[in-house]
Design a protein around this motif. Structure first.
Motif, PDB file in Angstrom:
ATOM      1  N   LEU A  32       0.796  -1.224   0.000  1.00 16.32           N
ATOM      2  CA  LEU A  32       0.000   0.000   0.000  1.00 16.32           C
ATOM      3  C   LEU A  32       0.828   1.274   0.000  1.00 16.32           C
ATOM      4  O   LEU A  32       0.291   2.365  -0.188  1.00 16.32           O
ATOM      5  N   LEU A  33       2.143   1.144   0.205  1.00 15.67           N
ATOM      6  CA  LEU A  33       3.033   2.297   0.107  1.00 15.67           C
ATOM      7  C   LEU A  33       3.612   2.416  -1.299  1.00 15.67           C
ATOM      8  O   LEU A  33       4.388   3.317  -1.584  1.00 15.67           O
ATOM      9  N   GLY A  34       3.225   1.473  -2.179  1.00 15.93           N
ATOM     10  CA  GLY A  34       3.699   1.486  -3.558  1.00 15.93           C
ATOM     11  C   GLY A  34       5.041   0.818  -3.748  1.00 15.93           C
ATOM     12  O   GLY A  34       5.677   0.977  -4.784  1.00 15.93           O
ATOM     13  N   ARG A  35       5.456   0.031  -2.757  1.00 15.88           N
ATOM     14  CA  ARG A  35       6.763  -0.628  -2.813  1.00 15.88           C
ATOM     15  C   ARG A  35       6.646  -2.041  -3.354  1.00 15.88           C
ATOM     16  O   ARG A  35       5.749  -2.782  -2.961  1.00 15.88           O
ATOM     17  N   HIS A  36       7.589  -2.398  -4.209  1.00 18.77           N
ATOM     18  CA  HIS A  36       7.627  -3.758  -4.750  1.00 18.77           C
ATOM     19  C   HIS A  36       8.031  -4.711  -3.636  1.00 18.77           C
ATOM     20  O   HIS A  36       9.046  -4.495  -2.971  1.00 18.77           O
ATOM     21  N   ARG A  37       7.249  -5.756  -3.447  1.00 14.85           N
ATOM     22  CA  ARG A  37       7.533  -6.750  -2.405  1.00 14.85           C
ATOM     23  C   ARG A  37       8.036  -8.065  -2.967  1.00 14.85           C
ATOM     24  O   ARG A  37       8.471  -8.927  -2.220  1.00 14.85           O
ATOM     25  N   THR A  38       7.975  -8.224  -4.280  1.00 15.32           N
ATOM     26  CA  THR A  38       8.526  -9.402  -4.951  1.00 15.32           C
ATOM     27  C   THR A  38       9.128  -8.983  -6.277  1.00 15.32           C
ATOM     28  O   THR A  38       8.834  -7.901  -6.790  1.00 15.32           O
ATOM     29  N   ASP A  39       9.940  -9.854  -6.818  1.00 18.82           N
ATOM     30  CA  ASP A  39      10.309  -9.766  -8.219  1.00 18.82           C
ATOM     31  C   ASP A  39       9.132 -10.368  -8.980  1.00 18.82           C
ATOM     32  O   ASP A  39       8.170 -10.830  -8.363  1.00 18.82           O
ATOM     33  N   PRO A  40       9.180 -10.430 -10.310  1.00 20.23           N
ATOM     34  CA  PRO A  40       8.089 -11.098 -11.019  1.00 20.23           C
ATOM     35  C   PRO A  40       7.956 -12.560 -10.562  1.00 20.23           C
ATOM     36  O   PRO A  40       8.927 -13.313 -10.552  1.00 20.23           O
ATOM     37  N   VAL A  41       6.750 -12.913 -10.125  1.00 24.60           N
ATOM     38  CA  VAL A  41       6.428 -14.257  -9.647  1.00 24.60           C
ATOM     39  C   VAL A  41       5.086 -14.651 -10.227  1.00 24.60           C
ATOM     40  O   VAL A  41       4.416 -13.844 -10.867  1.00 24.60           O
ATOM     41  N   ASP A  42       4.668 -15.889  -9.998  1.00 24.60           N
ATOM     42  CA  ASP A  42       3.348 -16.259 -10.516  1.00 24.60           C
ATOM     43  C   ASP A  42       2.251 -15.633  -9.647  1.00 24.60           C
ATOM     44  O   ASP A  42       2.495 -15.137  -8.550  1.00 24.60           O
ATOM     45  N   TRP A  43       1.047 -15.642 -10.180  1.00 23.16           N
ATOM     46  CA  TRP A  43      -0.111 -14.993  -9.557  1.00 23.16           C
ATOM     47  C   TRP A  43      -0.308 -15.432  -8.109  1.00 23.16           C
ATOM     48  O   TRP A  43      -0.501 -14.600  -7.217  1.00 23.16           O
ATOM     49  N   MET A  44      -0.253 -16.728  -7.868  1.00 15.89           N
ATOM     50  CA  MET A  44      -0.508 -17.246  -6.514  1.00 15.89           C
ATOM     51  C   MET A  44       0.544 -16.755  -5.516  1.00 15.89           C
ATOM     52  O   MET A  44       0.206 -16.398  -4.386  1.00 15.89           O
ATOM     53  N   VAL A  45       1.798 -16.721  -5.904  1.00 19.86           N
ATOM     54  CA  VAL A  45       2.858 -16.248  -5.008  1.00 19.86           C
ATOM     55  C   VAL A  45       2.660 -14.765  -4.699  1.00 19.86           C
ATOM     56  O   VAL A  45       2.815 -14.335  -3.550  1.00 19.86           O
ATOM     57  N   ALA A  46       2.287 -13.971  -5.699  1.00 20.21           N
ATOM     58  CA  ALA A  46       2.027 -12.543  -5.477  1.00 20.21           C
ATOM     59  C   ALA A  46       0.859 -12.360  -4.503  1.00 20.21           C
ATOM     60  O   ALA A  46       0.943 -11.561  -3.566  1.00 20.21           O
ATOM     61  N   GLU A  47      -0.218 -13.110  -4.704  1.00 18.18           N
ATOM     62  CA  GLU A  47      -1.364 -13.039  -3.786  1.00 18.18           C
ATOM     63  C   GLU A  47      -0.970 -13.436  -2.366  1.00 18.18           C
ATOM     64  O   GLU A  47      -1.330 -12.758  -1.402  1.00 18.18           O
ATOM     65  N   GLU A  48      -0.262 -14.556  -2.243  1.00 20.65           N
ATOM     66  CA  GLU A  48       0.151 -15.040  -0.921  1.00 20.65           C
ATOM     67  C   GLU A  48       1.063 -14.033  -0.222  1.00 20.65           C
ATOM     68  O   GLU A  48       0.944 -13.814   0.985  1.00 20.65           O
ATOM     69  N   THR A  49       1.947 -13.398  -0.976  1.00 20.76           N
ATOM     70  CA  THR A  49       2.846 -12.396  -0.402  1.00 20.76           C
ATOM     71  C   THR A  49       2.051 -11.239   0.198  1.00 20.76           C
ATOM     72  O   THR A  49       2.297 -10.818   1.330  1.00 20.76           O
ATOM     73  N   LEU A  50       1.081 -10.739  -0.552  1.00 15.16           N
ATOM     74  CA  LEU A  50       0.273  -9.624  -0.057  1.00 15.16           C
ATOM     75  C   LEU A  50      -0.606 -10.038   1.119  1.00 15.16           C
ATOM     76  O   LEU A  50      -0.769  -9.278   2.079  1.00 15.16           O
ATOM     77  N   ASP A  51      -1.165 -11.256   1.055  1.00 14.32           N
ATOM     78  CA  ASP A  51      -1.988 -11.742   2.171  1.00 14.32           C
ATOM     79  C   ASP A  51      -1.160 -11.875   3.443  1.00 14.32           C
ATOM     80  O   ASP A  51      -1.614 -11.493   4.532  1.00 14.32           O
ATOM     81  N   GLU A  52       0.052 -12.414   3.317  1.00 12.34           N
ATOM     82  CA  GLU A  52       0.920 -12.577   4.486  1.00 12.34           C
ATOM     83  C   GLU A  52       1.381 -11.229   5.027  1.00 12.34           C
ATOM     84  O   GLU A  52       1.487 -11.044   6.232  1.00 12.34           O
ATOM     85  N   LEU A  53       1.643 -10.291   4.148  1.00 12.06           N
ATOM     86  CA  LEU A  53       2.056  -8.954   4.561  1.00 12.06           C
ATOM     87  C   LEU A  53       0.939  -8.264   5.328  1.00 12.06           C
ATOM     88  O   LEU A  53       1.172  -7.646   6.365  1.00 12.06           O
ATOM     89  N   GLY A  54      -0.281  -8.379   4.821  1.00 13.48           N
ATOM     90  CA  GLY A  54      -1.429  -7.773   5.483  1.00 13.48           C
ATOM     91  C   GLY A  54      -1.310  -6.269   5.610  1.00 13.48           C
ATOM     92  O   GLY A  54      -0.768  -5.589   4.745  1.00 13.48           O
ATOM     93  N   LEU A  55      -1.801  -5.750   6.746  1.00 13.50           N
ATOM     94  CA  LEU A  55      -1.798  -4.313   7.002  1.00 13.50           C
ATOM     95  C   LEU A  55      -1.004  -3.928   8.241  1.00 13.50           C
ATOM     96  O   LEU A  55      -0.835  -2.751   8.539  1.00 13.50           O
ATOM     97  N   ALA A  56      -0.522  -4.910   8.983  1.00 14.16           N
ATOM     98  CA  ALA A  56       0.125  -4.647  10.274  1.00 14.16           C
ATOM     99  C   ALA A  56       1.310  -3.696  10.148  1.00 14.16           C
ATOM    100  O   ALA A  56       1.550  -2.883  11.050  1.00 14.16           O
ATOM    101  N   TYR A  57       2.049  -3.767   9.046  1.00 10.33           N
ATOM    102  CA  TYR A  57       3.214  -2.895   8.878  1.00 10.33           C
ATOM    103  C   TYR A  57       2.830  -1.415   8.896  1.00 10.33           C
ATOM    104  O   TYR A  57       3.639  -0.552   9.229  1.00 10.33           O
ATOM    105  N   LEU A  58       1.586  -1.104   8.570  1.00 18.97           N
ATOM    106  CA  LEU A  58       1.135   0.283   8.577  1.00 18.97           C
ATOM    107  C   LEU A  58       1.018   0.832   9.999  1.00 18.97           C
ATOM    108  O   LEU A  58       1.106   2.039  10.214  1.00 18.97           O
TER     109      LEU A  58
END
Length: 116
Positions: A32-58
């Motif tokens: 949500l800060l516009g920062r890349h959290r992965t290199d190019p990965v498949d759809w499921m890995v990108a989704e899982e990364t964002l789900d695991e990251l969640g909102l707590a870092y905010l």
């Protein structure tokens, strides 16, 4: 934010947790800060990364680089694709003057970084 970014919302509460940017055959997870959290990965890995990251870092304390180059302890007050607002950390003092700073989206770690 680019027009081709795809919103990703958590499945349980539909809260926006980031975007997936198509890159070649894959997707880059963007927080949500516009920062890349992965290199190019498949759809499921990108989704899982964002789900695991969640909102707590905010909610975590961060440091904001002032114009003089020094770092100020802040809390993230607001995030959107148009701007990010941070507030000088007052440790919950209700009588403290509220000092806010606006940052561009996306914000780099040179401007805003997690407090270590």
């Amino acid at each position: 934010m680019d027009a081709d970014w795809i919103e990703h919302r958590r499945s349980d509460d539909r809260e926006l947790v980031g975007w997936m940017k198509p890159v070649g055959e894959g997707f880059v997870a963007i927080d949500l800060l516009g920062r890349h959290r992965t290199d190019p990965v498949d759809w499921m890995v990108a989704e899982e990364t964002l789900d695991e990251l969640g909102l707590a870092y905010l909610a975590d304390p961060h440091e904001f680089r002032l114009d003089d180059g020094s770092w100020l302890r802040v809390r993230i007050a607001e995030v959107s694709p148009s701007a990010i607002r941070v507030k000088k950390d007052d440790w919950g003092d209700m009588s403290a003057t509220q000092v806010y700073y606006s940052l561009p989206f996306p914000v780099t770690e040179d401007q805003l970084r997690p407090l270590s």
